[in-house]
Design a protein around this motif. Structure first.
Motif, PDB file in Angstrom:
ATOM      1  N   LEU A 276       0.849  -1.199   0.000  1.00 30.29           N
ATOM      2  CA  LEU A 276       0.000   0.000   0.000  1.00 30.29           C
ATOM      3  C   LEU A 276       0.881   1.243   0.000  1.00 30.29           C
ATOM      4  O   LEU A 276       1.950   1.260   0.610  1.00 30.29           O
ATOM      5  CB  LEU A 276      -0.903   0.016   1.235  1.00 30.29           C
ATOM      6  N   GLY A 277       0.410   2.273  -0.704  1.00 26.54           N
ATOM      7  CA  GLY A 277       1.169   3.521  -0.754  1.00 26.54           C
ATOM      8  C   GLY A 277       0.274   4.733  -0.648  1.00 26.54           C
ATOM      9  O   GLY A 277      -0.929   4.662  -0.924  1.00 26.54           O
ATOM     10  N   SER A 278       0.844   5.849  -0.224  1.00 26.35           N
ATOM     11  CA  SER A 278       0.112   7.128  -0.222  1.00 26.35           C
ATOM     12  C   SER A 278       1.129   8.239  -0.420  1.00 26.35           C
ATOM     13  O   SER A 278       2.336   8.034  -0.255  1.00 26.35           O
ATOM     14  CB  SER A 278      -0.644   7.322   1.093  1.00 26.35           C
TER      15      SER A 278
ATOM     16  N   GLY B  47       5.830  17.049  -0.279  1.00 25.23           N
ATOM     17  CA  GLY B  47       6.871  16.325  -1.005  1.00 25.23           C
ATOM     18  C   GLY B  47       7.237  15.014  -0.345  1.00 25.23           C
ATOM     19  O   GLY B  47       8.414  14.657  -0.268  1.00 25.23           O
ATOM     20  N   LYS B  48       6.216  14.267   0.132  1.00 22.01           N
ATOM     21  CA  LYS B  48       6.475  13.010   0.837  1.00 22.01           C
ATOM     22  C   LYS B  48       5.682  11.873   0.210  1.00 22.01           C
ATOM     23  O   LYS B  48       4.597  12.090  -0.348  1.00 22.01           O
ATOM     24  CB  LYS B  48       6.076  13.125   2.319  1.00 22.01           C
ATOM     25  N   VAL B  49       6.235  10.662   0.347  1.00 15.56           N
ATOM     26  CA  VAL B  49       5.526   9.465  -0.102  1.00 15.56           C
ATOM     27  C   VAL B  49       5.749   8.373   0.944  1.00 15.56           C
ATOM     28  O   VAL B  49       6.817   8.302   1.554  1.00 15.56           O
ATOM     29  CB  VAL B  49       6.028   9.018  -1.505  1.00 15.56           C
ATOM     30  N   PHE B  50       4.707   7.574   1.214  1.00 18.76           N
ATOM     31  CA  PHE B  50       4.767   6.509   2.218  1.00 18.76           C
ATOM     32  C   PHE B  50       4.440   5.167   1.563  1.00 18.76           C
ATOM     33  O   PHE B  50       3.556   5.083   0.703  1.00 18.76           O
ATOM     34  CB  PHE B  50       3.768   6.759   3.351  1.00 18.76           C
ATOM     35  N   LEU B  51       5.146   4.124   1.983  1.00 22.30           N
ATOM     36  CA  LEU B  51       4.903   2.777   1.477  1.00 22.30           C
ATOM     37  C   LEU B  51       4.859   1.789   2.637  1.00 22.30           C
ATOM     38  O   LEU B  51       5.572   1.958   3.631  1.00 22.30           O
ATOM     39  CB  LEU B  51       6.021   2.357   0.518  1.00 22.30           C
ATOM     40  N   MET B  52       4.021   0.746   2.482  1.00 19.81           N
ATOM     41  CA  MET B  52       3.938  -0.321   3.476  1.00 19.81           C
ATOM     42  C   MET B  52       3.856  -1.655   2.746  1.00 19.81           C
ATOM     43  O   MET B  52       3.138  -1.793   1.758  1.00 19.81           O
ATOM     44  CB  MET B  52       2.690  -0.123   4.357  1.00 19.81           C
ATOM     45  N   VAL B  53       4.642  -2.635   3.221  1.00 23.29           N
ATOM     46  CA  VAL B  53       4.589  -3.990   2.674  1.00 23.29           C
ATOM     47  C   VAL B  53       4.277  -4.959   3.815  1.00 23.29           C
ATOM     48  O   VAL B  53       4.918  -4.892   4.872  1.00 23.29           O
ATOM     49  CB  VAL B  53       5.922  -4.384   2.007  1.00 23.29           C
TER      50      VAL B  53
ATOM     51  N   LEU C 102       6.062  -7.168   8.281  1.00 22.52           N
ATOM     52  CA  LEU C 102       5.520  -5.836   7.994  1.00 22.52           C
ATOM     53  C   LEU C 102       6.639  -4.803   8.067  1.00 22.52           C
ATOM     54  O   LEU C 102       7.388  -4.765   9.050  1.00 22.52           O
ATOM     55  CB  LEU C 102       4.408  -5.468   8.974  1.00 22.52           C
ATOM     56  N   ALA C 103       6.771  -3.998   7.038  1.00 20.98           N
ATOM     57  CA  ALA C 103       7.833  -2.982   6.993  1.00 20.98           C
ATOM     58  C   ALA C 103       7.321  -1.753   6.242  1.00 20.98           C
ATOM     59  O   ALA C 103       6.386  -1.834   5.439  1.00 20.98           O
ATOM     60  CB  ALA C 103       9.076  -3.552   6.304  1.00 20.98           C
ATOM     61  N   THR C 104       7.949  -0.609   6.528  1.00 20.39           N
ATOM     62  CA  THR C 104       7.517   0.654   5.907  1.00 20.39           C
ATOM     63  C   THR C 104       8.705   1.391   5.320  1.00 20.39           C
ATOM     64  O   THR C 104       9.849   1.168   5.698  1.00 20.39           O
ATOM     65  CB  THR C 104       6.831   1.567   6.951  1.00 20.39           C
ATOM     66  N   ALA C 105       8.404   2.306   4.402  1.00 13.60           N
ATOM     67  CA  ALA C 105       9.445   3.148   3.794  1.00 13.60           C
ATOM     68  C   ALA C 105       8.871   4.522   3.512  1.00 13.60           C
ATOM     69  O   ALA C 105       7.656   4.679   3.302  1.00 13.60           O
ATOM     70  CB  ALA C 105       9.958   2.519   2.496  1.00 13.60           C
ATOM     71  N   GLY C 106       9.745   5.507   3.510  1.00 10.22           N
ATOM     72  CA  GLY C 106       9.352   6.868   3.148  1.00 10.22           C
ATOM     73  C   GLY C 106      10.250   7.366   2.038  1.00 10.22           C
ATOM     74  O   GLY C 106      11.360   6.872   1.860  1.00 10.22           O
ATOM     75  N   GLY C 107       9.780   8.355   1.290  1.00 11.37           N
ATOM     76  CA  GLY C 107      10.589   8.900   0.204  1.00 11.37           C
ATOM     77  C   GLY C 107      10.275  10.359  -0.037  1.00 11.37           C
ATOM     78  O   GLY C 107       9.334  10.921   0.538  1.00 11.37           O
ATOM     79  N   ARG C 108      11.091  10.977  -0.919  1.00 10.70           N
ATOM     80  CA  ARG C 108      10.945  12.410  -1.193  1.00 10.70           C
ATOM     81  C   ARG C 108      10.352  12.702  -2.564  1.00 10.70           C
ATOM     82  O   ARG C 108      10.269  13.841  -2.964  1.00 10.70           O
ATOM     83  CB  ARG C 108      12.327  13.075  -1.087  1.00 10.70           C
ATOM     84  N   ASN C 109       9.971  11.639  -3.306  1.00 14.15           N
ATOM     85  CA  ASN C 109       9.473  11.841  -4.670  1.00 14.15           C
ATOM     86  C   ASN C 109       8.058  11.261  -4.835  1.00 14.15           C
ATOM     87  O   ASN C 109       7.898  10.152  -5.367  1.00 14.15           O
ATOM     88  CB  ASN C 109      10.420  11.181  -5.680  1.00 14.15           C
TER      89      ASN C 109
END
Length: 889
Positions: A813-815, A821-827, A862-869
């Protein structure tokens, strides 16, 4: 003959030269105070540069002028051409911090005495075997038109008993010393020693190994004969006065005299290595990998401790960043090789304090403070070190190069300096894209390159135009606000004129106090003085135009209103310093300051944030002293020893002259050495108010405050703010209670909104579960964007997905938040896929995170990530199928 201790060796060197009528001076701080061109003191001659450059005629020491000096100087070499960091620990003779024993002649003795005394000390006093010693001399240089240094060769033959075939000629690279591209320079003569066993010496002549990087045939003493001045055009001019500058590596000579092949086996290092062994439960000398780690830690703690003692704590800029790099390098070795998962380096401070209490008392005097700074930096880095190492291992899996983006992430998120990342990569046989890293660093403030902010030499921008031979200069600004004066010299600095006067009331920026502004009144002409700086003792006035050179007699007048506000802030700084010591303890010492007409800033040693109660107490004490209207006692030309007896505050590492100025506000409260301007009595300050307290670096706090007109302005602004808030609330008897009530209502509404959002996002998750894809017929993939969700919501949806589809499912899932300027991801990965297919949520989310300009991690399920794009989210979701399939293939 009993083996000499390192303390005996150091004392014998200094006593030897004291008998030869040398002034024995203290080491300069390893953090240079008066040389903006240097990050760290890297040679014994640094403190004598003004004499070599002709700015001072002789050394002033203990009320006398000297033309000879000797000392032991703390040096650090970790950057530029003097960069020994990578070799430290891996060999047995490179160090970040080392002592340099040295003797100097300032236009007094020259080659004859320098050579004769070097031989006398090494051979006759210390008993080194003459047939193991070699002397190298300058072999001439055609390009510079310089002949062989025959004078030195003949003196080695006539003044010593060295074998003539042990006098060797080498070129400019090895035997010609230069201070820089221009300036003093000259040939040098080095003493090398051959430490090989006799049987090896018989097989190969030691002369063949001199200057060949053989650790058993090494330089121990360099005698530099400064006899030329390098001109800007590259030409060499003979100096009217010739000087001697020598340097002997203390750690090396201790190893030689104690019969050791490794510096680390001498008693300079054994106390540290013994303590590290005890803490680690590992014996030194039994495992090379662990030995390297122990040597690195023993070396690096010395550099860290002496830097902190002299005023440079771990931080994000300039010197502080270099110290942070050194300490974090040692912490990583301790973690990886010796199993130190908790702070340990701080436990080594007491070893150094005890070892050096006689020669470098600044360590034992600040032992508690240094210990707390070292421990604070360790605690900070250890929070992210383990996770950073795990992320690093994930990043390099199956690769030959670590990308610049990944190296930057390790730096920015986990606090890994680039050289630590490179070291770890080298250990794994991996390259690092350093240019890519630098590109990312350039996009934000380049914290590692803050050395660029170091000062400018204002006196050498262009040749001065000298108008007068008047050498006497008078600063009258303590007593007068204007005076008649004349120009002595002027020159252009960029778009401004730099002017030196024979007499001035203008205070020049120094000691944290800004320079005065004002005007030159030249008949009907009024010229604005924009700033005043001090350089090599000269007061340099900056203007946009010049007074009349022919007339050359005018009035210099400062902006008195501005000066009065500046001195209110300066005197308040003294009162605040005393109050901080009263409230926080005697470990508080000044580490930096800025005083101008608008506010004061004061940096001081303290290892934790001040509480509001402590700030209130300090503020109250300062205001009490203001209300007492304590008169200023200003004493000029006080002998330094008399000032010490008065209990005047002195800064560690600061060089003071034989006579000082003492500023006192109540001899039982505040007595400091100071060259700044001050109020006549504390009542003139008006009022003192804190505006901010923060951290500058590990173990250094900063307070900012206002006084005088600035304090009055602040209080009025605060009153208007309170009135406006009251007006916005309407009638209220308790403004604070009304604000709390509003906050509670806001929280309640946010919870309601959160509930609604969760219901909506839950419905969206159900939609995505219904639309799951089958990958290769072996697993279900659920993926999609959840609009408006933050990381917390995505994590909750991940746990919900694991419950709703507990088998054979990967959920991605992503948002995004395009405004921020942020993006979030979850696996999320079900347990059966972890066990049977080897899928891990952390590995998957790491790859996806890099696609959106970031990274992340977490648990296998379960893990998450953040990004700038955020614009890359769709692309990342499209590539999920391929990434999952590659991970199970």
């Amino acid at each position: 003959m009993p083996v000499k201790t390192s303390s005996q060796i150091r004392n014998e060197f200094l006593e030897f030269f004291a008998e030869k009528e040398h002034a024995i001076v203290d080491s300069a701080p390893v953090v240079p105070k008066d040389d903006p061109t240097l990050l760290f003191t890297n040679a014994g001659m640094n403190q004598f540069k003004p004499i070599f450059l002709g700015e001072e005629q002789s050394l002033k020491h203990n009320g006398k002028s000297w033309n000879r000096a000797a000392d032991t100087q703390k040096c650090i070499r970790v950057s530029g051409k003097h960069n020994d960091l990578e070799e430290v620990g891996h060999d047995t003779y490179h160090h970040t911090l080392f002592e340099m024993l040295g003797n100097w002649s300032f236009g007094d003795y020259f080659k004859k005495e320098a050579i004769a005394w070097a031989w006398e000390l090494l051979v006759e006093k210390w008993g080194m075997e003459p047939d193991r010693l070699y002397a190298t001399v300058f072999g001439g240089d055609e390009e510079d038109g310089l002949p062989v240094d025959e004078e030195a060769i003949e003196l080695w033959k006539s003044e010593t008993s060295i074998a003539h075939n042990h006098i060797l000629k080498f070129g400019k690279k090895d035997n010609f010393w230069e201070m820089g591209d221009t300036g003093p320079c000259g040939p040098c003569s080095e003493v090398h020693i051959d430490l090989r066993p006799d049987e090896e010496r018989k097989k190969q002549d030691g002369a063949e190994l001199v200057n060949m990087d053989d650790p058993r045939v090494m330089e121990i003493w360099n005698l530099v004969f400064i006899q030329f001045n390098r001109q800007p055009d590259g030409a060499l001019k003979t100096l009217p006065a010739q000087h001697v500058d020598t340097g002997m590596g203390f750690e090396r000579v201790c190893a030689v005299l104690q019969g050791k092949f490794s510096n680390y086996d001498s008693d300079v290092f054994t106390p540290l290595l013994d303590e590290i062994s005890k803490l680690a439960g590992v014996k030194y000398g039994q495992d090379e990998e662990k030995d390297i780690a122990m040597r690195v830690i023993a070396d690096h703690i010395r550099a860290v401790v002496f830097s902190i003692a002299d005023g440079a704590s771990p931080g994000n800029d300039g010197r502080g960043y270099v110290i942070r790099r050194i300490q974090r390098r040692a912490i990583r070795y301790g973690w990886d090789k010796l199993g130190f998962k908790e702070p340990f380096m701080f436990k080594l401070v007491n070893v150094l304090a005890d070892q050096f209490k006689e020669v470098f008392p600044e360590v034992v005097a600040q032992q508690e403070y240094i210990t707390n700074v070292v421990r604070a930096e360790e605690k900070s880095f250890l929070k992210t070190l383990g996770q950073g190492i795990d992320i690093f291992n994930e990043m390099i899996e199956g690769k030959k190069e670590l990308s610049g983006e990944d190296a930057f992430k390790l730096h920015d998120t986990y606090g890994f300096p680039i050289d630590l990342t490179q070291l770890m990569a080298r250990e794994q046989g991996i390259d690092v894209d350093e240019s890519g890293f630098n590109k990312h660093m350039q996009e934000q403030k380049d914290r590692a390159r803050a050395a660029g902010k170091f000062g400018v030499d204002y006196s050498n921008q262009i040749e001065k135009k000298k108008l007068s031979d008047i050498d006497d200069f008078e600063f009258v600004g303590y007593d007068e606000f204007q005076c008649e004066t004349q120009m002595v010299a002027h020159w252009k600095v960029r778009d401004q004129f730099a002017i030196i006067l024979n007499k001035t009331p203008f205070y020049a920026e120094s000691g944290g106090q800004v320079g005065d502004t004002g005007v030159f009144i030249d008949g009907d002409k009024v010229i604005e003085v924009i700033d005043v700086k001090k350089d090599k003792g000269e007061y340099i006035h900056f203007t946009n135009e010049l007074p009349d050179e022919k007339k050359n007699n005018f009035t210099a007048k400062i902006n008195l209103d501005r000066r009065l506000e500046i001195q209110k802030h300066h005197s308040a700084t003294h009162l605040a310093h005393a109050a901080l010591r009263d409230v926080l303890g005697d470990h508080v010492a000044q580490k930096g300051s800025l005083v101008n007409e608008h506010h004061l800033r004061f940096d001081f040693s303290h290892y934790e944030a001040m509480t509001q109660e402590q700030l209130d107490e300090v503020e109250a004490r300062v205001n009490e002293k203001i209300q007492e209207n304590i008169p200023l006692i200003e004493e000029r030309d006080v002998p330094i020893e008399e000032a010490r007896e008065k209990g005047a505050m002195m800064l560690f590492g600061e060089k003071y002259g034989d006579f000082v100025r003492v500023i006192t506000f109540d001899e039982d409260y505040s007595v400091e050495l100071c060259g700044g301007t001050h109020v006549g009595a504390t009542g003139e300050i008006g009022y003192f108010r804190f505006v901010h307290e923060s951290s500058v670096a590990a173990g250094i706090r900063r307070i900012e405050a206002v006084t005088g007109k600035a304090a009055d302005k602040l209080i009025r602004e605060e009153k208007h703010t309170v009135q406006n808030i009251k007006s916005a609330f309407g009638q209220t008897d308790d403004l604070v209670a009304s604000i709390h009530k509003l906050q509670e209502e806001k929280k309640a509404l946010e919870k309601e909104l959160e509930k609604l959002n969760l219901q909506n996002t839950g419905a969206r998750l159900d939609e995505l579960l219904q639309a799951s894809e089958s990958l290769n017929g072996s697993l279900s993939l659920v993926k999609g964007e959840i609009s408006g969700a933050d990381m917390g919501v995505l994590k909750q949806l991940g746990y919900d997905a694991l419950q709703k589809s507990p088998e054979n499912t990967v959920t991605v899932l992503g948002s995004k938040d395009e405004t921020e300027g942020k993006v979030f991801l979850m696996v999320a990965v079900t347990d059966d896929l972890i066990k049977d297919k080897g899928l891990k949520a952390g590995a998957l989310v790491g790859q996806l995170g890099r696609l959106v300009g970031g990274g992340g991690g977490g648990q296998p399920n379960l893990a998450t990530a953040g990004g700038r794009n955020p614009e890359k989210l769709d692309e990342a979701l499209e590539k999920v199928n391929d990434i999952v399939l590659e991970s199970i293939s």
